[in-house]
Motif scaffolding. Structure first.
Motif, mmCIF file in Angstrom:
data_model
loop_
_atom_site.group_PDB
_atom_site.id
_atom_site.type_symbol
_atom_site.label_atom_id
_atom_site.label_comp_id
_atom_site.label_asym_id
_atom_site.label_seq_id
_atom_site.Cartn_x
_atom_site.Cartn_y
_atom_site.Cartn_z
ATOM 1 N N THR A 182 0.827 -1.210 0.000
ATOM 2 C CA THR A 182 0.000 0.000 0.000
ATOM 3 C C THR A 182 0.859 1.256 0.000
ATOM 4 O O THR A 182 0.634 2.164 -0.802
ATOM 5 C CB THR A 182 -0.919 0.028 1.234
ATOM 6 O OG1 THR A 182 -1.719 -1.141 1.236
ATOM 7 C CG2 THR A 182 -1.820 1.252 1.231
ATOM 8 N N CYS A 183 1.833 1.315 0.910
ATOM 9 C CA CYS A 183 2.534 2.595 1.126
ATOM 10 C C CYS A 183 4.041 2.489 0.935
ATOM 11 O O CYS A 183 4.738 3.492 1.099
ATOM 12 C CB CYS A 183 2.214 3.127 2.518
ATOM 13 S SG CYS A 183 3.147 2.326 3.835
ATOM 14 N N ALA A 184 4.558 1.298 0.584
ATOM 15 C CA ALA A 184 5.995 1.087 0.411
ATOM 16 C C ALA A 184 6.779 1.265 1.706
ATOM 17 O O ALA A 184 8.002 1.415 1.692
ATOM 18 C CB ALA A 184 6.571 1.955 -0.712
ATOM 19 N N GLU A 210 2.924 -7.384 8.476
ATOM 20 C CA GLU A 210 2.225 -6.134 8.794
ATOM 21 C C GLU A 210 3.149 -4.962 8.529
ATOM 22 O O GLU A 210 4.343 -5.009 8.826
ATOM 23 C CB GLU A 210 1.786 -6.127 10.272
ATOM 24 C CG GLU A 210 1.010 -4.865 10.597
ATOM 25 C CD GLU A 210 0.286 -4.931 11.945
ATOM 26 O OE1 GLU A 210 0.479 -5.929 12.673
ATOM 27 O OE2 GLU A 210 -0.430 -3.970 12.250
ATOM 28 N N CYS A 211 2.559 -3.910 7.950
ATOM 29 C CA CYS A 211 3.336 -2.698 7.676
ATOM 30 C C CYS A 211 3.515 -1.907 8.975
ATOM 31 O O CYS A 211 2.542 -1.630 9.668
ATOM 32 C CB CYS A 211 2.628 -1.843 6.636
ATOM 33 S SG CYS A 211 3.451 -0.265 6.354
ATOM 34 N N ASP A 212 4.751 -1.558 9.290
ATOM 35 C CA ASP A 212 5.035 -0.814 10.515
ATOM 36 C C ASP A 212 4.453 0.594 10.448
ATOM 37 O O ASP A 212 4.305 1.252 11.465
ATOM 38 C CB ASP A 212 6.560 -0.699 10.713
ATOM 39 C CG ASP A 212 7.213 -2.067 10.823
ATOM 40 O OD1 ASP A 212 6.479 -3.043 11.075
ATOM 41 O OD2 ASP A 212 8.440 -2.150 10.641
ATOM 42 N N ARG A 213 4.125 1.057 9.252
ATOM 43 C CA ARG A 213 3.699 2.447 9.096
ATOM 44 C C ARG A 213 2.185 2.567 8.928
ATOM 45 O O ARG A 213 1.525 3.224 9.717
ATOM 46 C CB ARG A 213 4.410 3.060 7.889
ATOM 47 C CG ARG A 213 4.082 4.517 7.679
ATOM 48 C CD ARG A 213 5.086 5.189 6.805
ATOM 49 N NE ARG A 213 5.046 4.671 5.434
ATOM 50 C CZ ARG A 213 5.899 5.061 4.491
ATOM 51 N NH1 ARG A 213 6.837 5.943 4.778
ATOM 52 N NH2 ARG A 213 5.816 4.570 3.292
ATOM 53 N N CYS A 214 1.613 1.911 7.893
ATOM 54 C CA CYS A 214 0.183 2.116 7.622
ATOM 55 C C CYS A 214 -0.691 1.004 8.172
ATOM 56 O O CYS A 214 -1.913 1.123 8.159
ATOM 57 C CB CYS A 214 -0.065 2.306 6.127
ATOM 58 S SG CYS A 214 -0.073 0.772 5.179
ATOM 59 N N GLY A 215 -0.074 -0.102 8.628
ATOM 60 C CA GLY A 215 -0.863 -1.164 9.243
ATOM 61 C C GLY A 215 -1.465 -2.164 8.269
ATOM 62 O O GLY A 215 -2.180 -3.073 8.690
HETATM 63 ZN ZN LIG Z 1 2.108 0.434 4.564
#
Ligand SMILES: [Zn+2]
Ligand SMILES: [Zn+2]
Length: 298
Positions: A182-184, A210-215
Motif C-alpha cells: 500500500t505505502c511502500a 504487517e506494515c510498521d507504518r500504515c498497518g
Molecule cells: Zn504500509
C-alpha cells in the motif's frame, strides 16, 4: 515536518508535509489536468509551453499559478522542462488503477488445470476489488487478494486467472522482500502456528506480515517465504516450474510443500519440497524469514 537520521557516515534528510496540505493541492481540476498532461509522457520532461498547450488551461496566469502549487510535491522542474515526482506518478497510477473510481465484478471463470492438492475444479472470480482463485472441492487451495479494478480490462477473460495468479505472486514477493504493497513502508513478518484443523495449505504454520507504518497486513501460506528464496526457485526451475511464471496450480507437478514445526514458541518451521529422490528443505524463523536452505539428492 522534517527529519534527519544519522546513518553513521552521513545523514538521510527527509522533509515531510501534512497529508491535508498535500492532498488539498489535488482538489482542483486545472491541477489534475496538468498532472494528466505530464502523465501522457511519464518519462520525458515537458517544456513549459507544451505543458500549457496539453493541459488546456486557457488563462496563462491561472496555468502558471496552478503549476506553481504543484511544484515541490507532485511536479518537479528540470533543465528540460517539468516532470512528475514519485508522488505525482502515484497519483497518475491511482487514476489508471481505478482505485477511486471503478466498480467491477467478473463472473466465475473455470481454470483449465485442476487443484494441485486434490485435483478438483478451480475457479477464478472477482468482486469488491478482491480476486479469488479457489478450489471448489477442498480447503487446501484458497487465494484471495486485492487486485486493481483498473487492470481488469487489460486482459481477456480467459487470461484473467493467470493474471490474478501473477499479480498475487508479485505482491507477495514484494511483501516478503519487506515492502508494503500500500505505502511502500517496511513490513515485518511472523510465523503463526495453526490449529490442527485450520492448517493453511496443509502446513502447521502460516506467515503474517504487517506494515510498521500504515498497518496493512498480508497473510500467506507458510511456504511462500520459502518459494521466493532463490535456492528454492532454482530447485523448482530444475523441475519445470518457473517461479512467478508457471501458475501456482501447476505446482502439483513438482509436489506440494510439506512441513513440520521445529519449535512452538517462538515458532520455527521446516518446509520441504520433493521431486523424485531430490529434496529441498528451508528453515523458517519466527519472523517468517528463511534462515537456511538445504538441497539434497539420494
Ligand atoms: Zn504500509
Ligand atoms: Zn482442492
Amino acid at each position: 515536518m522534517s527529519g534527519e537520521y544519522d546513518t553513521g557516515s552521513g545523514a538521510i534528510s527527509v522533509e515531510r508535509r501534512s497529508p491535508e496540505a498535500v492532498f488539498g493541492l489535488l482538489g482542483d481540476e486545472s491541477r489534475l489536468r496538468i498532472l494528466q498532461a505530464l502523465g501522457e509522457t511519464p518519462d520525458e520532461p515537458v517544456p513549459f509551453a507544451e505543458l500549457h498547450r496539453r493541459s488546456e488551461v486557457a488563462d496563462s496566469g491561472r496555468f502558471n499559478y496552478h503549476l506553481g502549487k504543484l511544484r515541490g510535491t507532485f511536479v518537479r522542474r528540470t533543465d528540460d522542462g517539468y516532470e512528475l515526482t514519485y508522488a505525482g506518478r502515484q497519483v497518475i497510477g491511482a487514476m489508471y488503477a481505478g482505485v477511486y473510481t471503478a466498480n467491477a465484478t467478473v463472473d466465475a471463470i473455470p481454470v483449465e488445470e485442476g487443484c494441485p492438492a486434490c485435483g478438483g475444479d478451480l475457479v477464478a472470480e472477482y468482486a469488491a476489488e478482491t480476486a479469488r482463485v479457489d478450489c471448489t472441492a477442498c480447503d487446501a487451495f484458497r487465494n484471495d487478494f486485492a487486485f486493481p479494478p483498473g487492470s481488469l480490462d487489460q486482459f481477456d477473460r480467459t487470461e484473467l486467472p493467470l493474471a490474478f495468479d501473477r499479480w498475487m505472486n508479485h505482491v507477495i514477493g514484494g511483501v516478503i522482500d519487506g515492502f508494503c504493497y500500500t505505502c511502500a513502508g517496511r513490513m515485518s513478518g511472523r510465523l503463526v502456528v495453526d490449529e490442527p484443523d485450520g492448517k493453511m495449505g496443509g502446513l502447521p504454520a502460516h506467515a503474517e506480515f504487517e506494515c510498521d507504518r500504515c498497518g496493512s497486513t498480508a497473510t500467506t501460506s507458510g511456504a511462500a517465504p520459502m518459494m521466493h528464496h532463490p535456492a528454492v526457485a532454482g530447485f523448482l526451475y530444475d523441475h519445470g516450474f518457473e517461479s512467478g511464471r508457471t501458475p501456482t496450480w501447476e505446482l502439483g507437478e513438482v509436489g506440494l510443500p510439506r512441513g513440520e514445526l521445529l519449535a512452538e514458541s517462538p515458532p520455527r518451521m521446516a518446509v520441504r519440497l520433493e521431486h523424485g529422490d531430490e529434496r529441498v528443505t528451508a528453515t523458517l524463523e519466527a519472523d517468517a524469514s528463511v534462515s537456511s536452505v538445504e538441497r539434497t539428492s539420494a
